[in-house]
Design a protein around this motif. Structure first.
Motif, PDB file in Angstrom:
ATOM      1  N   ARG A 211      -9.587   1.605   1.325  1.00 43.96           N
ATOM      2  CA  ARG A 211     -10.002   0.310   1.861  1.00 43.96           C
ATOM      3  C   ARG A 211      -8.804  -0.529   2.284  1.00 43.96           C
ATOM      4  NH1 ARG A 211     -13.926   0.733  -2.308  1.00 43.96           N
ATOM      5  NH2 ARG A 211     -12.554  -0.394  -3.728  1.00 43.96           N
ATOM      6  N   GLU A 212      -7.758  -0.523   1.451  1.00 49.21           N
ATOM      7  CA  GLU A 212      -6.576  -1.327   1.753  1.00 49.21           C
ATOM      8  C   GLU A 212      -5.855  -0.818   2.997  1.00 49.21           C
ATOM      9  OE1 GLU A 212      -7.362  -0.081  -1.127  1.00 49.21           O
ATOM     10  OE2 GLU A 212      -7.432  -1.708  -2.611  1.00 49.21           O
ATOM     11  N   VAL A 213      -5.789   0.527   3.129  1.00 49.75           N
ATOM     12  CA  VAL A 213      -5.139   1.117   4.301  1.00 49.75           C
ATOM     13  C   VAL A 213      -5.904   0.766   5.566  1.00 49.75           C
ATOM     14  CG1 VAL A 213      -4.482   3.272   5.434  1.00 49.75           C
ATOM     15  CG2 VAL A 213      -4.149   3.006   2.976  1.00 49.75           C
ATOM     16  N   ASN A 214      -7.211   0.917   5.527  1.00 47.90           N
ATOM     17  CA  ASN A 214      -8.017   0.586   6.699  1.00 47.90           C
ATOM     18  C   ASN A 214      -7.867  -0.885   7.081  1.00 47.90           C
ATOM     19  OD1 ASN A 214      -8.931   3.191   6.892  1.00 47.90           O
ATOM     20  ND2 ASN A 214     -10.935   2.791   5.973  1.00 47.90           N
ATOM     21  N   GLN A 215      -7.810  -1.755   6.073  1.00 48.99           N
ATOM     22  CA  GLN A 215      -7.693  -3.183   6.351  1.00 48.99           C
ATOM     23  C   GLN A 215      -6.354  -3.518   7.006  1.00 48.99           C
ATOM     24  OE1 GLN A 215     -10.094  -5.782   5.976  1.00 48.99           O
ATOM     25  NE2 GLN A 215      -8.518  -6.657   7.324  1.00 48.99           N
TER      26      GLN A 215
ATOM     27  N   ILE B 213       0.809  -1.229   0.000  1.00 45.67           N
ATOM     28  CA  ILE B 213       0.000   0.000   0.000  1.00 45.67           C
ATOM     29  C   ILE B 213       0.837   1.272   0.000  1.00 45.67           C
ATOM     30  CG2 ILE B 213      -1.949  -1.144   1.112  1.00 45.67           C
ATOM     31  CD1 ILE B 213      -1.201   0.349   3.679  1.00 45.67           C
ATOM     32  N   VAL B 214       2.084   1.208   0.470  1.00 46.03           N
ATOM     33  CA  VAL B 214       2.893   2.446   0.484  1.00 46.03           C
ATOM     34  C   VAL B 214       3.869   2.505  -0.681  1.00 46.03           C
ATOM     35  CG1 VAL B 214       2.718   2.597   2.996  1.00 46.03           C
ATOM     36  CG2 VAL B 214       4.760   1.569   1.965  1.00 46.03           C
ATOM     37  N   GLY B 215       4.060   1.382  -1.372  1.00 47.58           N
ATOM     38  CA  GLY B 215       5.066   1.342  -2.429  1.00 47.58           C
ATOM     39  C   GLY B 215       4.795   2.276  -3.589  1.00 47.58           C
ATOM     40  N   SER B 216       3.505   2.546  -3.852  1.00 48.40           N
ATOM     41  CA  SER B 216       3.169   3.399  -4.997  1.00 48.40           C
ATOM     42  C   SER B 216       2.840   4.833  -4.603  1.00 48.40           C
ATOM     43  CB  SER B 216       1.963   2.795  -5.735  1.00 48.40           C
ATOM     44  OG  SER B 216       0.847   2.699  -4.859  1.00 48.40           O
ATOM     45  N   LEU B 217       3.025   5.186  -3.343  1.00 48.26           N
ATOM     46  CA  LEU B 217       2.721   6.548  -2.915  1.00 48.26           C
ATOM     47  C   LEU B 217       3.727   7.544  -3.497  1.00 48.26           C
ATOM     48  CD1 LEU B 217       1.873   6.066   0.885  1.00 48.26           C
ATOM     49  CD2 LEU B 217       0.279   6.394  -1.013  1.00 48.26           C
TER      50      LEU B 217
ATOM     51  N   TYR C 232      -1.298  10.846   9.064  1.00 48.55           N
ATOM     52  CA  TYR C 232      -0.584  11.441   7.932  1.00 48.55           C
ATOM     53  C   TYR C 232      -0.650  10.650   6.629  1.00 48.55           C
ATOM     54  CZ  TYR C 232       1.286  13.957  11.918  1.00 48.55           C
ATOM     55  OH  TYR C 232       1.394  14.693  13.067  1.00 48.55           O
ATOM     56  N   PHE C 233      -1.383   9.541   6.596  1.00 51.25           N
ATOM     57  CA  PHE C 233      -1.464   8.811   5.333  1.00 51.25           C
ATOM     58  C   PHE C 233      -2.164   9.694   4.299  1.00 51.25           C
ATOM     59  CE2 PHE C 233      -2.304   5.591   2.224  1.00 51.25           C
ATOM     60  CZ  PHE C 233      -1.298   4.662   2.423  1.00 51.25           C
ATOM     61  N   PRO C 234      -1.606   9.806   3.087  1.00 48.17           N
ATOM     62  CA  PRO C 234      -2.182  10.707   2.068  1.00 48.17           C
ATOM     63  C   PRO C 234      -3.665  10.437   1.827  1.00 48.17           C
ATOM     64  CG  PRO C 234      -0.043   9.878   1.351  1.00 48.17           C
ATOM     65  CD  PRO C 234      -0.390   9.129   2.595  1.00 48.17           C
ATOM     66  N   ALA C 235      -4.457  11.492   1.875  1.00 47.97           N
ATOM     67  CA  ALA C 235      -5.911  11.376   1.726  1.00 47.97           C
ATOM     68  C   ALA C 235      -6.274  10.774   0.376  1.00 47.97           C
ATOM     69  CB  ALA C 235      -6.566  12.742   1.887  1.00 47.97           C
ATOM     70  N   GLY C 236      -7.258   9.884   0.386  1.00 43.73           N
ATOM     71  CA  GLY C 236      -7.788   9.324  -0.852  1.00 43.73           C
ATOM     72  C   GLY C 236      -6.977   8.206  -1.444  1.00 43.73           C
ATOM     73  N   GLU C 237      -5.870   7.834  -0.812  1.00 45.19           N
ATOM     74  CA  GLU C 237      -4.999   6.795  -1.361  1.00 45.19           C
ATOM     75  C   GLU C 237      -5.360   5.418  -0.764  1.00 45.19           C
ATOM     76  OE1 GLU C 237      -2.719   6.953  -3.655  1.00 45.19           O
ATOM     77  OE2 GLU C 237      -2.482   9.117  -3.937  1.00 45.19           O
ATOM     78  N   ASN C 238      -5.841   4.517  -1.599  1.00 51.44           N
ATOM     79  CA  ASN C 238      -6.054   3.123  -1.192  1.00 51.44           C
ATOM     80  C   ASN C 238      -6.810   3.004   0.136  1.00 51.44           C
ATOM     81  OD1 ASN C 238      -4.406   2.353  -3.422  1.00 51.44           O
ATOM     82  ND2 ASN C 238      -2.587   2.638  -2.179  1.00 51.44           N
TER      83      ASN C 238
END
Length: 226
Positions: free
Chosen positions: A186-190, A100-104, A178-184
Motif C-alpha cells: 500500500r505504501e509503495v503504491n501510494q 519505504i526503502v529504508g527497511s528493505l 523491480y520493487f521486492p514483491a510483498g513489501e509495503n
C-alpha cells in the motif's frame, strides 16, 4: 465555457479540482464562500485577468488568453510554485521514499532508488534556479526598460523542459518492475501515485510557462524593442 470574473470560484473548483493547486501559488486561501473570481482576486491582491488565463488554460488547454497575462503577476505565481516544489513537495516525496526503502533487505536497490530520486531532484532544482535567476532577471530588466539588453533565447528555455525527466522515468521504471514483491504494497503504491501526480503537476507548470507566459514575454520584448 470559459470561466469569467463573474464565475463563483467555488463552482470553478468543483468543476476542475486541478485548479485547487493553483490557489496557494496565487496567494489565495480557501473559505471564500460564494464570492466571484473577481471578488476573491480583489480580496487577495491578485491580477484577475492573469488568474483567469491560468485557470482556463488548466481547465481546457485554452492558451488564447495569454495576451491578458500580467508579466509581474505571472512571475510571482511561478516563483511561489518553484518554492512549493523545492521546499515542500520534493522533500516530502524523498521522506516517503526513504521510509519505504529504508527497511528493505536489498540495500543496493534501496540506494539506487534514492540515488535516482536525488539526481532528478537536483535537475529540477538547477532548472528552477535558472528560471529564478536568469529568466526572471532578464524579464525584470525588460520591465524596467533597460536599453541595449542582450536577447535571451526563449526557445532554448522551452527546450530545457524536455531534459529534466530522464531520472524520474528510470525511478518509476525501477520501482514498478523491480520493487521486492510483498513489501509495503500500500505504501509503495501510494508513493508511486504521489510521484506520478507530481510529474503531472510539474508538466502542467511547464506548459503554463510555455503556452501562456513565454508568449506574453515575447509580446513584451517586441514592445520594448520596437
Amino acid at each position: 465555457m470559459k470561466f469569467t470574473e463573474n464565475s463563483r470560484l467555488g463552482d470553478v473548483l468543483t468543476e476542475h479540482y486541478q485548479i485547487l493547486l493553483l490557489l496557494s501559488r496565487f496567494g489565495i486561501s480557501l473559505g471564500f464562500g460564494d464570492k466571484t473570481v473577481k471578488a476573491v482576486c480583489a480580496d487577495n491582491g491578485v491580477d484577475c485577468k492573469t488568474f483567469l488565463a491560468v485557470c482556463n488554460y488548466v481547465a481546457s488547454g485554452d492558451s488564447s488568453l495569454y495576451h491578458n497575462v500580467d508579466i509581474e503577476s505571472m512571475v510571482r505565481f511561478l516563483r511561489l510554485a518553484h518554492k512549493y516544489y523545492l521546499e515542500f513537495l520534493l522533500p516530502e516525496l524523498r521522506t516517503k521514499l526513504v521510509s519505504i526503502v529504508g527497511s528493505l533487505p536489498d540495500s543496493m536497490f534501496s540506494a539506487l532508488v534514492i540515488k535516482l530520486f536525488d539526481s532528478y531532484k537536483e535537475e529540477v532544482r538547477k532548472h528552477l534556479a535558472y528560471e529564478d535567476k536568469v529568466l526572471f532577471g532578464y524579464i525584470q530588466r525588460l520591465l524596467d526598460g533597460e536599453e541595449d539588453l542582450p536577447a535571451l533565447s526563449l526557445a532554448s528555455f522551452i527546450r530545457q523542459h524536455d531534459n529534466i525527466d530522464t531520472q524520474l522515468f528510470e525511478l518509476k521504471n525501477a520501482m514498478i518492475r523491480y520493487f521486492p514483491a510483498g513489501e509495503n504494497l500500500r505504501e509503495v503504491n501510494q508513493v508511486l501515485y504521489d510521484i506520478f501526480a507530481f510529474e503531472e503537476d510539474l508538466k502542467s507548470h511547464c506548459e503554463i510557462e510555455g503556452d501562456l507566459f513565454i508568449p506574453a514575454v515575447v509580446e513584451l520584448e517586441k514592445m520594448r524593442r520596437g
